[in-house]
Enzyme design. Sequence first.
Site, PDB file in Angstrom:
ATOM      1  N   ASP A   1      31.784  16.317  18.330  1.00 17.39           N
ATOM      2  CA  ASP A   1      31.114  16.999  17.698  1.00 17.39           C
ATOM      3  C   ASP A   1      29.705  16.906  19.025  1.00 17.39           C
ATOM      4  O   ASP A   1      29.504  16.058  20.023  1.00 17.39           O
ATOM      5  CB  ASP A   1      30.419  15.446  17.366  1.00 17.39           C
ATOM      6  CG  ASP A   1      28.983  15.241  17.035  1.00 17.39           C
ATOM      7  OD1 ASP A   1      28.611  16.609  16.627  1.00 17.39           O
ATOM      8  OD2 ASP A   1      28.239  14.112  16.487  1.00 17.39           O
TER       9      ASP A   1
ATOM     10  N   HIS B   1      10.000  24.994  29.341  1.00 21.11           N
ATOM     11  CA  HIS B   1       9.794  26.249  28.784  1.00 21.11           C
ATOM     12  C   HIS B   1       9.696  27.195  30.126  1.00 21.11           C
ATOM     13  O   HIS B   1       9.302  27.214  31.508  1.00 21.11           O
ATOM     14  CB  HIS B   1       8.386  25.653  27.989  1.00 21.11           C
ATOM     15  CG  HIS B   1       7.360  25.788  28.522  1.00 21.11           C
ATOM     16  ND1 HIS B   1       6.801  25.252  29.138  1.00 21.11           N
ATOM     17  CD2 HIS B   1       6.403  26.757  28.776  1.00 21.11           C
ATOM     18  CE1 HIS B   1       5.593  25.168  30.226  1.00 21.11           C
ATOM     19  NE2 HIS B   1       5.404  26.177  29.926  1.00 21.11           N
TER      20      HIS B   1
ATOM     21  N   GLU C   1      34.446  13.569  13.586  1.00 18.58           N
ATOM     22  CA  GLU C   1      32.867  13.635  12.204  1.00 18.58           C
ATOM     23  C   GLU C   1      34.400  15.054  11.406  1.00 18.58           C
ATOM     24  O   GLU C   1      33.765  14.904   9.870  1.00 18.58           O
ATOM     25  CB  GLU C   1      33.027  15.281  13.596  1.00 18.58           C
ATOM     26  CG  GLU C   1      31.461  15.948  12.156  1.00 18.58           C
ATOM     27  CD  GLU C   1      30.616  17.280  13.213  1.00 18.58           C
ATOM     28  OE1 GLU C   1      29.418  17.288  12.690  1.00 18.58           O
ATOM     29  OE2 GLU C   1      31.274  16.951  14.545  1.00 18.58           O
TER      30      GLU C   1
ATOM     31  N   ASP D   1       6.870  30.696  30.929  1.00 18.06           N
ATOM     32  CA  ASP D   1       5.557  31.563  30.749  1.00 18.06           C
ATOM     33  C   ASP D   1       5.659  33.161  31.157  1.00 18.06           C
ATOM     34  O   ASP D   1       6.062  33.463  32.202  1.00 18.06           O
ATOM     35  CB  ASP D   1       4.610  30.909  31.813  1.00 18.06           C
ATOM     36  CG  ASP D   1       4.304  28.229  30.922  1.00 18.06           C
ATOM     37  OD1 ASP D   1       3.561  28.845  29.822  1.00 18.06           O
ATOM     38  OD2 ASP D   1       4.634  28.770  32.207  1.00 18.06           O
TER      39      ASP D   1
ATOM     40  N   HIS E   1       9.264  26.390  33.383  1.00 17.42           N
ATOM     41  CA  HIS E   1       8.477  25.456  33.983  1.00 17.42           C
ATOM     42  C   HIS E   1       9.023  23.785  33.402  1.00 17.42           C
ATOM     43  O   HIS E   1       9.612  23.935  32.220  1.00 17.42           O
ATOM     44  CB  HIS E   1       7.398  25.560  33.147  1.00 17.42           C
ATOM     45  CG  HIS E   1       6.085  24.634  33.992  1.00 17.42           C
ATOM     46  ND1 HIS E   1       4.209  24.972  33.393  1.00 17.42           N
ATOM     47  CD2 HIS E   1       6.149  23.545  34.045  1.00 17.42           C
ATOM     48  CE1 HIS E   1       3.975  24.467  33.945  1.00 17.42           C
ATOM     49  NE2 HIS E   1       4.679  23.442  34.426  1.00 17.42           N
TER      50      HIS E   1
ATOM     51  N   LYS F   1      37.587  17.988  15.481  1.00 16.00           N
ATOM     52  CA  LYS F   1      36.595  18.122  14.280  1.00 16.00           C
ATOM     53  C   LYS F   1      35.642  17.801  15.526  1.00 16.00           C
ATOM     54  O   LYS F   1      35.395  16.199  15.541  1.00 16.00           O
ATOM     55  CB  LYS F   1      35.329  18.504  13.713  1.00 16.00           C
ATOM     56  CG  LYS F   1      34.623  19.725  14.063  1.00 16.00           C
ATOM     57  CD  LYS F   1      33.739  20.097  12.138  1.00 16.00           C
ATOM     58  CE  LYS F   1      32.790  20.942  12.387  1.00 16.00           C
ATOM     59  NZ  LYS F   1      31.641  20.076  13.400  1.00 16.00           N
TER      60      LYS F   1
END
Length: 495
Positions: free
Chosen positions: A207, A61, A349, A63, A49, A205
Amino acid sequence: MPARPSGRPDDPLAEYRAKRDPARTAEPVPPSGQPLPAGDGDTFVVHEHHTPRGRAGERVHWDLRLERDGVLKSWAVPKGPPTEQGPRRLAVPTEDHPLEYASFSGTISAGEYGGGEVSIWDAGRYATEKWDDDHITVTFDGRRLVGRYVIYRLTDGTWNVRKLDTSPRDTEPSAEPTPAPLPMLATAGSLPPPEEDDRWGYEFKWDGVRAMAAVHGGTLVLTSRKGTGITVRYPEVGRLPAALAGHDAVVDGEIVLMDADGRPDFGALQNRMHRTGPEVPRLAAARPVSFLVFDLLSWDGEDLSNRPYAERRARLDALGLAGQRWVATPWFSGGGEGVLAASEENGLEGVVAKRLDSVYRPGVRSPDWRKLKNVRTQAVVVGGWRPGQGRRAGGIGSLLIGVPDDEGRLVYVGHVGTGFRDQDLRDLQGGFTPRSTSPFDGTLPREVTKDVHWVEPDLVGEVAFAVWTADNRLRHPSWKGVRDDLEPDDVVVEP
């Protein structure tokens, strides 16, 4: 079954109908008063959804719906049902749905309850092993959900869903390319002592979000740090197989989105990390990501994971892997202090130090790899929010954050009210699941619980901070963004 009202006892669909106007929604809305259909009690469906949430795009999300007693018993699963044994996912009980909903997909008009795009993520049959008021055990036979699952209520009233076993179909050969293994992880640490410097390699490193790429037979499969398939999210990386000229390979790297100065912009990447819908090609064209590759784990079926890091990097460099949307990152043998200084000077970073003789250990956090950060950061779990004042009145002012301890209890580590963009606050507001009690272990200071809104602890974010205080709180935390690639169980204290 969840202790949640579903209408009058003689009409389990009353709540469903009350939330929907049959004249305005494409969803099936059977008229009241008619008998419920007599099904076989063995159908399940999982809907994906997508609902709008402002300029940042959509909230996604899932269901989960199980046929029982003539209706579909339903739970909203914000992170999606687990497809592997072990992880537990929050499952929020919702109203019963009509059986006709098992075949529904389409658009729910804007302004209507649940407005957005609904599609079928999985469907099939299930068998019930146990079903009582707070514990349900079933066996799924679907495309993605296969094997025994439990849906259960915790003592605080919340519900979780978890896969219990490894089903035979999980180990059957697949016609699709085999995904890459889980990535090797670094521990937080410091530069090796000068006398050991020449035994280490150093990388900048980046990000972004970790990604493993498996190329087989000209097909690419991208997976996240947790092994989740993410190929559809980053179509601009899709031509990587062509760059390998027909060879098969598994590589490890980082998905980043660069700013105008050529530095990774983690905040901007937020709008891509969870997208799987039809808007993805447009977003990819407007502001494409880059795949920064820093390890080679296999080549034409030859497993390189047991070879030394220095050898793997040399073979990766020899490929000349450089394209518009992917590149092998630079690395340096020795000279750690200079590499770290260069990372800070260029606004990066930090640095990852890797032993030159280290083998690749999939899914293991190893001291053979050390991460050194110029700015201290910490992954955190959000457990509540406090209303804002002034220009933030009516919305989020600050977030209450925690880190799980060794027993899985969420320990409060502070509250963060800086570092947010206006769009961050709007997106966060629509992404929380409210709850009536604190998810934190123990008693919190009264000054931070006044007018607090508690939420389910299922959203992981990242903050920058100064130091850990003597009472184990983060000093001067500043919000960096949501970490969709992490689950709450993944969060640990960064030294």
